[in-house]
Design a protein around this motif. Structure first.
Motif, mmCIF file in Angstrom:
data_model
loop_
_atom_site.group_PDB
_atom_site.id
_atom_site.type_symbol
_atom_site.label_atom_id
_atom_site.label_comp_id
_atom_site.label_asym_id
_atom_site.label_seq_id
_atom_site.Cartn_x
_atom_site.Cartn_y
_atom_site.Cartn_z
ATOM 1 N N UNK A 111 0.830 -1.204 0.000
ATOM 2 C CA UNK A 111 0.000 0.000 0.000
ATOM 3 C C UNK A 111 0.870 1.263 0.000
ATOM 4 N N UNK A 112 1.936 1.262 0.786
ATOM 5 C CA UNK A 112 2.871 2.388 0.814
ATOM 6 C C UNK A 112 3.492 2.612 -0.559
ATOM 7 N N UNK A 113 3.915 1.514 -1.194
ATOM 8 C CA UNK A 113 4.500 1.621 -2.535
ATOM 9 C C UNK A 113 3.488 2.172 -3.540
ATOM 10 N N UNK A 114 2.251 1.721 -3.431
ATOM 11 C CA UNK A 114 1.185 2.204 -4.316
ATOM 12 C C UNK A 114 0.987 3.714 -4.138
ATOM 13 N N UNK A 115 0.942 4.173 -2.899
ATOM 14 C CA UNK A 115 0.754 5.599 -2.636
ATOM 15 C C UNK A 115 1.916 6.430 -3.159
ATOM 16 N N UNK A 116 3.137 5.938 -3.010
ATOM 17 C CA UNK A 116 4.302 6.653 -3.523
ATOM 18 C C UNK A 116 4.241 6.779 -5.037
ATOM 19 N N UNK A 117 3.876 5.693 -5.710
ATOM 20 C CA UNK A 117 3.786 5.712 -7.175
ATOM 21 C C UNK A 117 2.721 6.696 -7.639
#
Length: 104
Positions: free
Chosen positions: A6-12
């Motif tokens: 989820x963190x990676x998704x938000x960063x992208x």
């Protein structure tokens, strides 16, 4: 989806900026700035009149001229009537004798 995914998704997603919106926003802000930069005729006139007096010497000269004009106008003012009764009588009686006005 776990926390790291989820963190990676938000960063992208936060890194991606829509390209179609950027020129539109820029155009809107350019129009807003251009409109706010326009001065009305009275603002331009006021700025043109005040700008020269912004310097200390010019401002002091304006103040001095204003004071001198006030003193001059105060000295030029007509003196009060010698006799208020005679002046009143002359104002209500058009055929009043001229001597009445200057009689003490």
């Amino acid at each position: 989806m776990n926390d790291s995914e989820f963190d990676n998704f938000l960063r992208r997603e936060s890194a991606v900026k829509p390209l179609a919106e950027a020129p539109f926003r820029r155009a809107v802000w350019e129009r807003i700035e251009a409109e706010s930069a326009k001065a009305s005729w009275y603002e331009a006139l006021l700025a043109r009149l005040i700008r020269p007096t912004a310097r200390p010497a010019a401002g002091a000269a304006c103040v001095l001229l204003t004071i001198l004009a006030g003193v001059w106008l105060g000295r030029v003012a007509p003196s009060p009537a010698a006799d208020a009764r005679a002046t009143y009588l002359a104002s209500i009686t058009p055929a009043a004798d001229h001597a009445l006005l200057h009689h003490r």
